[in-house]
Design a protein around this motif. Structure first.
Motif, PDB file in Angstrom:
ATOM      1  N   GLU A 121       0.831  -1.211   0.000  1.00  8.50           N
ATOM      2  CA  GLU A 121       0.000   0.000   0.000  1.00  8.50           C
ATOM      3  C   GLU A 121       0.866   1.262   0.000  1.00  8.50           C
ATOM      4  N   LEU A 122       2.020   1.176   0.694  1.00  8.74           N
ATOM      5  CA  LEU A 122       2.880   2.355   0.743  1.00  8.74           C
ATOM      6  C   LEU A 122       3.483   2.614  -0.637  1.00  8.74           C
ATOM      7  N   ILE A 123       3.937   1.551  -1.287  1.00  8.76           N
ATOM      8  CA  ILE A 123       4.536   1.696  -2.609  1.00  8.76           C
ATOM      9  C   ILE A 123       3.516   2.361  -3.545  1.00  8.76           C
ATOM     10  N   GLU A 124       2.266   1.869  -3.488  1.00  5.87           N
ATOM     11  CA  GLU A 124       1.221   2.443  -4.342  1.00  5.87           C
ATOM     12  C   GLU A 124       1.036   3.937  -4.034  1.00  5.87           C
ATOM     13  N   ALA A 125       0.926   4.245  -2.751  1.00 10.75           N
ATOM     14  CA  ALA A 125       0.669   5.643  -2.373  1.00 10.75           C
ATOM     15  C   ALA A 125       1.838   6.522  -2.797  1.00 10.75           C
ATOM     16  N   PHE A 126       3.052   6.004  -2.627  1.00 12.16           N
ATOM     17  CA  PHE A 126       4.248   6.781  -2.966  1.00 12.16           C
ATOM     18  C   PHE A 126       4.270   7.070  -4.466  1.00 12.16           C
ATOM     19  N   VAL A 127       3.955   6.043  -5.262  1.00  8.37           N
ATOM     20  CA  VAL A 127       3.982   6.232  -6.712  1.00  8.37           C
ATOM     21  C   VAL A 127       2.896   7.235  -7.125  1.00  8.37           C
ATOM     22  N   GLU A 128       1.731   7.139  -6.491  1.00  9.73           N
ATOM     23  CA  GLU A 128       0.661   8.089  -6.797  1.00  9.73           C
ATOM     24  C   GLU A 128       1.091   9.508  -6.491  1.00  9.73           C
TER      25      GLU A 128
ATOM     26  N   THR B 257      26.223   1.574 -11.489  1.00  9.43           N
ATOM     27  CA  THR B 257      26.411   2.350 -10.254  1.00  9.43           C
ATOM     28  C   THR B 257      25.442   3.530 -10.172  1.00  9.43           C
ATOM     29  N   GLU B 258      25.307   4.256 -11.287  1.00  8.56           N
ATOM     30  CA  GLU B 258      24.454   5.450 -11.252  1.00  8.56           C
ATOM     31  C   GLU B 258      23.014   5.048 -10.947  1.00  8.56           C
ATOM     32  N   ASP B 259      22.588   3.975 -11.610  1.00  5.75           N
ATOM     33  CA  ASP B 259      21.221   3.490 -11.411  1.00  5.75           C
ATOM     34  C   ASP B 259      20.996   3.085  -9.950  1.00  5.75           C
ATOM     35  N   ILE B 260      22.010   2.413  -9.372  1.00  2.00           N
ATOM     36  CA  ILE B 260      21.887   1.960  -7.979  1.00  2.00           C
ATOM     37  C   ILE B 260      21.770   3.180  -7.058  1.00  2.00           C
ATOM     38  N   GLN B 261      22.538   4.242  -7.347  1.00  2.00           N
ATOM     39  CA  GLN B 261      22.440   5.467  -6.536  1.00  2.00           C
ATOM     40  C   GLN B 261      21.021   6.020  -6.591  1.00  2.00           C
ATOM     41  N   LYS B 262      20.444   6.033  -7.820  1.00  2.00           N
ATOM     42  CA  LYS B 262      19.076   6.533  -7.984  1.00  2.00           C
ATOM     43  C   LYS B 262      18.116   5.700  -7.134  1.00  2.00           C
ATOM     44  N   GLN B 263      18.311   4.385  -7.203  1.00  2.00           N
ATOM     45  CA  GLN B 263      17.428   3.478  -6.465  1.00  2.00           C
ATOM     46  C   GLN B 263      17.546   3.717  -4.965  1.00  2.00           C
ATOM     47  N   LYS B 264      18.807   3.929  -4.504  1.00  2.00           N
ATOM     48  CA  LYS B 264      18.985   4.162  -3.063  1.00  2.00           C
ATOM     49  C   LYS B 264      18.234   5.422  -2.657  1.00  2.00           C
ATOM     50  N   GLN B 265      18.343   6.462  -3.509  1.00  2.00           N
ATOM     51  CA  GLN B 265      17.673   7.719  -3.205  1.00  2.00           C
ATOM     52  C   GLN B 265      16.156   7.506  -3.153  1.00  2.00           C
ATOM     53  N   LEU B 266      15.654   6.708  -4.100  1.00  2.00           N
ATOM     54  CA  LEU B 266      14.211   6.444  -4.160  1.00  2.00           C
ATOM     55  C   LEU B 266      13.746   5.782  -2.861  1.00  2.00           C
ATOM     56  N   LEU B 267      14.548   4.822  -2.382  1.00  2.00           N
ATOM     57  CA  LEU B 267      14.190   4.120  -1.143  1.00  2.00           C
ATOM     58  C   LEU B 267      14.168   5.090   0.030  1.00  2.00           C
ATOM     59  N   LYS B 268      15.154   6.001   0.054  1.00  2.00           N
ATOM     60  CA  LYS B 268      15.185   6.967   1.161  1.00  2.00           C
ATOM     61  C   LYS B 268      13.954   7.874   1.077  1.00  2.00           C
ATOM     62  N   ASP B 269      13.596   8.255  -0.165  1.00  2.00           N
ATOM     63  CA  ASP B 269      12.423   9.119  -0.330  1.00  2.00           C
ATOM     64  C   ASP B 269      11.161   8.406   0.140  1.00  2.00           C
ATOM     65  N   ALA B 270      11.063   7.107  -0.220  1.00  2.00           N
ATOM     66  CA  ALA B 270       9.857   6.367   0.170  1.00  2.00           C
ATOM     67  C   ALA B 270       9.774   6.271   1.688  1.00  2.00           C
ATOM     68  N   ALA B 271      10.939   6.026   2.335  1.00  2.00           N
ATOM     69  CA  ALA B 271      10.947   5.919   3.801  1.00  2.00           C
ATOM     70  C   ALA B 271      10.548   7.261   4.418  1.00  2.00           C
ATOM     71  N   ALA B 272      11.037   8.342   3.809  1.00  2.00           N
ATOM     72  CA  ALA B 272      10.697   9.671   4.326  1.00  2.00           C
ATOM     73  C   ALA B 272       9.215   9.964   4.098  1.00  2.00           C
ATOM     74  N   PHE B 273       8.704   9.526   2.937  1.00  2.00           N
ATOM     75  CA  PHE B 273       7.297   9.741   2.599  1.00  2.00           C
ATOM     76  C   PHE B 273       6.404   9.090   3.650  1.00  2.00           C
ATOM     77  N   LEU B 274       6.827   7.901   4.125  1.00  2.00           N
ATOM     78  CA  LEU B 274       6.007   7.203   5.122  1.00  2.00           C
ATOM     79  C   LEU B 274       5.870   8.053   6.379  1.00  2.00           C
ATOM     80  N   VAL B 275       7.015   8.569   6.872  1.00  2.00           N
ATOM     81  CA  VAL B 275       6.899   9.282   8.158  1.00  2.00           C
ATOM     82  C   VAL B 275       6.419  10.714   7.995  1.00  2.00           C
TER      83      VAL B 275
END
Length: 1380
Positions: free
Chosen positions: A653-660, A823-841
């Motif tokens: 549900e969080l992934i869905e909300a984040f993407v929305e 490497t660049e893609d992995i950095q983007k992915q890491k940032q996305l994960l941090k954003d999603a975690a921040a979005f939750l709180v």
């Protein structure tokens, strides 16, 4: 909001039903987000198809006829679907049935039914229920049981079917005895208390004195007011501190067992010896009648007769007379007069019960309280216990079921059109619920020690089991598999994560990709995972069979093109990124899932995936990684926090909300940039470039709307208010494909992106096709390409030409390495994960709290709160963070109920964690002592709770000392006895700190109760439900300081807590949603038809009992009521209440709300005393579940107060209404319109009592609120001012009269005063207002205006100008002060 049926390509019928509940939630304000369509968590149920078609099938036959006409003015897409629907319900017809010894009777059947379903109906009918072994014949031809009626030649309206008795076989004789035993036990609630055979409790009929009448026109006791006794029991009155347990299960007078036989059991002479077999003896029964006559009965091929055997002498010869009868009931009726009388009475009662009281539920529901039941002799139960230990089932050909084959074949059924999809979904649901039931039985057998391990040499925690073709493993870290991830804690979390993965993949439902049947059972402190078995996996080593993924967390990895192709189809709906990882040889391997996800091709050639525990990306707030900084929003709340294991992942549900949320940002940025470009274009005045510009100007303002209405500052700091906008809200402002034709020429650059607004949330596949379609035209214009590129970069899309966010689940997995070039893609992915975690709180937690604050989400207990958090994608490990957030809110007083429910959830969850390990050290013989000791330490005020070590009943005292040391399982098994209350509470506070990072300030239960305002009975209910404890229903004295509250006799049972997959009925769900949308737009009739249709389809898939059918019935009842059909509303709501009691539990918050709705419809039908009883029941349940201090209690008390006012119980009425006023002022703020309404209701009662001064005082308060909130000109303010004038006149008149009396004494001429008893109509009007129901004046002109108004509001709402009104689903007119 409607996911229109035409968005769904026919080939993908259930595009991804997992997202659907969220859509319903955004659109419908309170009602659905709370109750309707959620994953009905782990509350177990099993749909019995036979019964469904037997009983319910016939209930619905009449309804089906009325729906034939379909929906005249539906839009074309729906018409197409309507056509399909009609195929399903060919009109029914009537046949005559002639059974031996009875008059022929008519039976309504439908062509889809099987002959077998008529059998079921006959076995349930009062006059034919005792027959099981018969065939149906038409003109002398025997009908095939499994033939559909439409395939039988010559069967038509009015045909006569004869019931012909057939010779018995051993199997048929067993079935007959079993059926007779079921009939004898049909009113006995013990199966419901014991949680077997999908029986569960229902108490509605106790309060309605049986059925509410076919049309609600039963003798209306209500109108003679004198008869009603309105005084509630003391503990229900406002302010009472008493919380008794016993009323939870009121005594049902039907349950006093009517004894038909003393004993019915298999005889010790079974099986018949060879020579008797050749005389046709099948088996022998031993029976003791009520008159105390001991008899022996032979079941032979011709029927049942008395033989001459006694307990010790075998004499199989027929007695004289032998009373040979084809049915056991006929035989017993001849032998025993008491049997005949009682059996007839019993069947009468059985048939009078509402079918919903007796149909089996699809999954088992357990009750946490039960009375002491006498344990009666029962041969069938004994036999079942024996065969189930062997793990096979008698009634199925071939004995054991091949679960895997059943689960996978149902998935392979065709799904091209609606009837096929229904058939497929029904098969999937049926197998899934059977599998859940079998897996639960097996898991209990494993823990109870009834199953032999397949590796008996290993120590207990390492053992694995196979039973009934299901594989069982325990939730411990075997062979240090999870050592790096957190050992046993990880091994305990992995099964639930895996189950969530299985849910997600089976919901996406890709053809050719198979998951295992998975059920997770927690029982007696152990977690057991039950899985279906891949054919052939047991014969080979795992290394050989895995052809995709990794068996060692990424050290060695393999891939397979077929798996990549299949998983690629799931990657979009599940937001999983296709990525490469390095294997042990440092070569890149392509994956489209996490590395742990293994692909195995079974011997049956199917492609299975298993170990889906990392389907969703990791939650960085609980995964501290060296050298990685989280986003500031997370850091300032103290994240990342240490967690027990490293498997913490985000919810779907969080992934869905984040993407929305990202999608909105994307639209906003693209629109803004296009605006700027357009402004620049206009400056250069390039007018010759007309055609695109014209088109552009047509829809640019719309694009601007989108950007303006999203709150400012979004890209940088997501605010809580912004998360309330969803793509659904965009539909009105973007260029929608279904909208008016002039929009079709929208500019290319918008067209390629915008339409995804309709589809992004739910129907990914079509979105993808549309986007790719649009992209070509997009690339023609370099400027807009740049715009899209910038927007894509800003929101972290993986594609540069369209919006597409996906996650790589392997980021931060220990042991996984990525190739250099990514490497660049992995950095983007890491940032996305941090954003999603921040979005939750920073977004989701505040939005949850905001919903609680404006009462659009109203959790009442732990389960509903958990659900509310889960719907927003917040994991329960954030409970501490949510509570801190609430604690720091300025409006904390208005969130007190949330804080209290949260604290009690936190305490009981910590206690559950401790209880789990506590129980593992307890041997079976000490279980009840250990559980009662734990509950004493947890809840009793008795300071030195001592455990009663079981005085070993079976061992003489002298030997006991030696024996103590030789207990198998080693070690000291009485360690649990040394637990003290102080120690337990210390453990609870440290658990709260370490797991939830929350500081609980209490050292004992009494401090907790005092500090946080908890109730002990609520804590007891929560801990019992969470751990599966069942306690004796009696009054417990928790507060005694002299003796403990619980003894070991009070612990009756311990049940499993089961989690499983809940298959969805996707088509029914779409109909339901379309119906809701129509209703919200004010098209009630069309909405009603769609919802009736949905109800039919739900019944088709789930059988008669299911949570979603419950939601459907509730909405139907509400629509019936609004459209003025009160009796129909009553009948539908009665079904909803019964179903809610049976499927969710007798005191589940939803059940409480269903009771309230039913009371309103009862009142409207003139059944006043019933309405009061129902409201009192609801109030009692609510006191147990969450106490008096809860905003919903205000609504309940207003209802009670109004009804009491109607029956002229003024003083009582005031107690409830004044309590409602207090609670409303607390939770809605003293200036809210709800409070004004409360003041008005209180004033009316004072007026009826002729206490005008008090009445004036309250009405003035109300008037002031109206004046300040809605202004002088508003009709409510005017009404209030009129009423004030009237009250003043009355007060003056009264004063005059009094003065007159004082002055002239007895010969004063007294003016007659008007003391008005309120009319029922005026009471009903107020009841409707407080329950959020507004009646719509149905003149044509009004309707037109209303529709226009609704559409205007819809537009404003979608663009974010106004909040959705809170309250019922059907509030179409918020000029009334219902919402605030």
């Amino acid at each position: 909001m409607v996911s229109k049926t035409d968005d769904i390509p026919a080939s993908v019928p259930s595009c991804s039903p997992v997202d659907l509940p969220r859509e319903g939630e955004t659109a419908n304000g309170k009602d659905t987000s709370e109750t309707a369509l959620k994953d009905p968590c782990a509350c177990g149920h099993r749909g019995d198809t036979a019964v469904m078609n037997g009983d319910a099938g016939h209930d619905q036959a009449e309804e089906a006829d009325s729906k034939q006409d379909g929906n005249a003015d539906a839009d074309p897409a729906e018409d197409a679907n309507e056509q399909e629907v009609i195929v399903i319900q060919d009109t029914g017809f009537t046949v005559k049935i002639q059974a031996p010894g009875t008059e022929p009777f008519d039976l309504q059947v439908s062509p889809q039914e099987m002959v077998q379903e008529i059998h079921q109906v006959l076995m349930d009918r009062e006059d034919t229920c005792h027959r099981t072994c018969f065939s149906l014949q038409l003109d002398g031809n025997v009908l095939d049981n499994f033939a559909e009626l439409k395939s039988i030649e010559g069967l038509q309206e009015g045909s006569l079917l004869k019931v012909v008795e057939e010779p018995y076989t051993v199997r048929e004789a067993r079935i007959h005895v079993r059926h007779i035993r079921d009939l004898l036990k049909s009113l006995d609630p013990s199966d419901a208390y014991n949680g077997v055979d999908c029986n569960s409790l229902s108490f509605l009929s106790v309060f309605t004195d049986g059925d509410l009448g076919d049309t609600g026109n039963r003798k209306k006791k209500g109108n003679e007011l004198e008869q009603i006794d309105c005084t509630p029991p003391e503990h229900i009155l406002p302010g009472s501190k008493e919380r008794p347990v016993v009323p939870l299960q009121p005594q049902n007078k039907d349950w006093k067992p009517m004894q038909c036989l003393k004993v019915l059991t298999m005889s010790g002479w079974n099986p018949p010896p060879g020579n008797r077999k050749m005389h046709g003896d099948l088996m022998y029964l031993y029976i003791v009648t009520v008159e105390d006559r001991h008899i022996s009965i032979t079941a032979s091929t011709r029927g049942f007769y008395l033989n001459q055997s006694t307990t010790y002498v075998f004499n199989p010869k027929p007695a004289n007379p032998s009373f040979l009868s084809h049915s056991l009931v006929e035989l017993l009726s001849q032998i025993s007069a008491a049997f005949k009388k009682n059996f007839t009475a019993l069947q009468k009662k059985r048939v009078q019960r509402h079918p919903f009281e007796r149909i089996a539920t699809p999954f088992q529901v357990y009750s946490w309280t039960a009375p002491q039941i006498d344990h009666a002799m029962d041969c069938v139960r004994a036999e079942d216990a024996y065969t189930s230990r062997l793990g096979y089932e008698e009634h199925i050909p071939g004995q054991t079921r091949d679960w895997n084959e059943e689960l996978q074949t149902t998935r392979e059924l065709s799904r091209k059109n609606l009837p096929e999809r229904l058939l497929r979904e029904r098969a999937i649901f049926k197998v899934q619920s059977d599998f859940a039931a079998a897996a639960t039985r097996g898991a209990m057998a494993v823990i109870d020690g009834n199953v032999m391990a397949i590796n008996p040499g290993e120590e207990t925690r390492m053992q694995m089991f196979i039973w009934n073709n299901i594989f069982f493993s325990l939730g411990f870290d075997v062979r240090d598999h999870y050592r790096e991830l957190g050992g046993d804690a990880a091994a305990h979390a992995a099964p639930t994560n895996d189950l969530n993965g299985v849910r997600a993949y089976s919901a996406v439902d890709v053809e050719g990709l198979y998951t295992l049947g998975t059920v997770v059972v927690d029982y007696r402190g152990y977690r057991v995972t039950a899985q279906s078995i891949i054919p052939g996996i047991l014969e080979r080593e795992q290394e050989q069979s895995v052809i995709y993924g990794s068996i060692d967390f990424g050290k060695t990895v393999v891939s397979h093109p077929k798996y990549l192709e299949l998983l690629e189809k799931t990657s979009r709906p599940l937001k999983v990124q296709h990525h490469a990882v390095l294997n042990e040889k440092d070569t890149a391997v392509e994956l489209c899932s996490s590395v742990e996800c293994k692909g195995i091709i079974g011997n049956d050639g199917r492609h299975y995936i298993l170990d889906l525990l990392r389907t969703f990306p990791p939650d960085l707030n609980y995964l501290p990684v060296e050298g990685e900084e989280l986003a500031p929003e997370s850091q300032k709340l103290g994240f990342p926090r240490q967690h027990r294991h490293r498997l913490a992942c985000l919810r779907q549900e969080l992934i869905e909300a984040f993407v929305e949320h990202r999608y909105l940002l994307f639209m906003k940025m693209a629109a803004l940039q296009l605006m700027q470009q357009k402004a620049n274009k206009d400056k250069t005045a390039a007018l010759h470039d007309t055609s695109p510009a014209d088109a552009e100007s047509e829809s640019k303002p719309q694009a601007l709307d989108v950007s303006e209405k999203v709150p400012d500052g979004t890209p940088t700091s997501p605010t809580s208010s912004e998360s309330t906008l969803t793509p659904d809200d965009l539909e009105a402002t973007t260029v929608s494909e279904n909208s008016a034709p002039e929009n079709q020429e929208a500019p290319a650059e918008l067209k390629s992106e915008v339409p995804t607004a309709n589809t992004n949330g739910t129907h990914e596949p079509s979105a993808a096709e549309r986007q790719n379609g649009g992209c070509d035209s997009l690339l023609e214009d370099p400027k807009s390409r740049e715009v899209v590129l910038n927007a894509c970069k800003a929101v972290g899309s993986i594609s540069n030409t369209s919006f597409d966010i996906r996650f790589n689940p392997d980021i931060f997995s220990p042991g996984v390495r990525f190739p250099e070039d990514s490497t660049e893609d992995i950095q983007k992915q890491k940032q996305l994960l941090k954003d999603a975690a921040a979005f939750l709180v920073s977004c989701q937690v505040p939005s949850f709290v905001k919903d609680c604050l404006d009462h659009s989400s109203l959790p009442m207990d732990g389960a509903t709160m958990t659900e509310g958090l889960h719907q927003r994608g917040i994991n329960m490990r954030y409970l501490g963070a949510v509570l801190e957030f609430v604690d720091n809110m300025p409006a904390k007083a208005q969130l007190e109920h949330i804080y209290r429910i949260g604290i009690s959830e936190l305490i009981t969850r910590c206690a559950k964690h401790i209880f789990k390990t506590y129980l593992q050290g307890v041997e079976l013989s000490a279980l009840s002592a250990a559980v009662s000791h734990f509950l004493n330490c947890l809840l009793s005020s008795y300071p030195d709770a001592m455990a009663h070590l079981p005085a070993d009943e079976l061992v003489s005292r002298r030997k006991s000392r030696k024996r103590r040391n030789r207990v198998p399982g080693g070690g000291d098994n009485t360690a649990w006895a040394s637990l003290t209350p102080g120690e337990l509470w210390k453990n609870i506070t440290s658990e709260a700190q370490s797991y939830y990072h929350f500081n609980l300030q209490c050292e004992s239960v009494d401090q907790a109760v005092e500090k946080y305002g908890l109730q002990k009975i609520t804590l007891l209910r929560e801990i019992s439900i969470k751990t599966g404890i069942q306690i004796l229903i009696k009054e417990y004295n928790f507060d005694s300081r002299h003796k403990p509250a619980f003894t070991e006799e009070d612990i009756l049972n311990i049940f499993p807590v089961v989690k499983h997959v809940n298959p969805k009925a996707s088509d029914a769900f779409h109909f339901f949603q379309s119906g809701q949308a129509k209703v919200q737009q004010g098209f009630l009739k069309e909405g009603c038809e769609l919802i009736n249709e949905a109800l039919n389809l739900f019944n088709n898939v789930y059988g008669a009992m299911h949570v979603e059918i419950c939601a459907c019935l509730r909405l139907l009842a509400r629509l019936n009521y609004i459209m003025g059909d009160h009796p129909e509303a009553l009948s539908n709501q009665q079904k909803a209440v019964l179903m809610s009691e049976r499927v969710l539990g007798i005191e589940h918050p939803n059940t409480i709300q269903e009771y309230m709705h039913l009371a309103l419809y009862c009142f409207a039908n003139g059944q006043l005393s019933t309405a009061l009883k129902l409201l009192y029941r609801a109030r009692y349940l609510m006191l147990v579940v969450c106490g008096e201090d809860h905003p919903e209690m205000a609504l309940l008390d207003s209802n009670i107060g109004l009804v009491l006012h109607g029956v002229m119980e003024y003083d009582l009425s005031l107690r409830f209404l004044e309590n409602a006023l207090t609670i409303n002022s607390k939770y809605h703020g003293p200036r809210s319109l709800k409070v004004a309404l409360s003041h008005h209701l209180v004033a009316r009662v004072y007026e009826s009592k002729a206490e005008f001064r008090s009445a004036l005082q309250h009405e003035k308060e109300g008037y002031t609120i109206y004046k300040n909130q809605v202004g002088e000109a508003h009709e409510k303010t005017k009404e209030s001012s009129e009423y004030l004038k009237y009250l003043t006149q009355q007060a003056v008149a009264l004063q005059r009269t009094m003065n007159e009396i004082y002055k002239n004494g007895s010969n004063a001429s007294i003016m007659p005063l008007k003391f008005t008893a309120p009319s029922m109509a005026s009471v009903l009007e107020q009841l409707n207002i407080i329950n959020g129901i507004i009646f719509i004046p149905l003149s044509q002109k009004d309707l037109e205006n209303l529709k226009a108004e609704v559409q205007r509001r819809q537009l404003m709402q979608d663009s974010g100008k106004i909040e959705e009104p809170q309250g019922g689903q059907l509030e179409l007119d918020d000029k009334l002060p219902v919402d605030d």
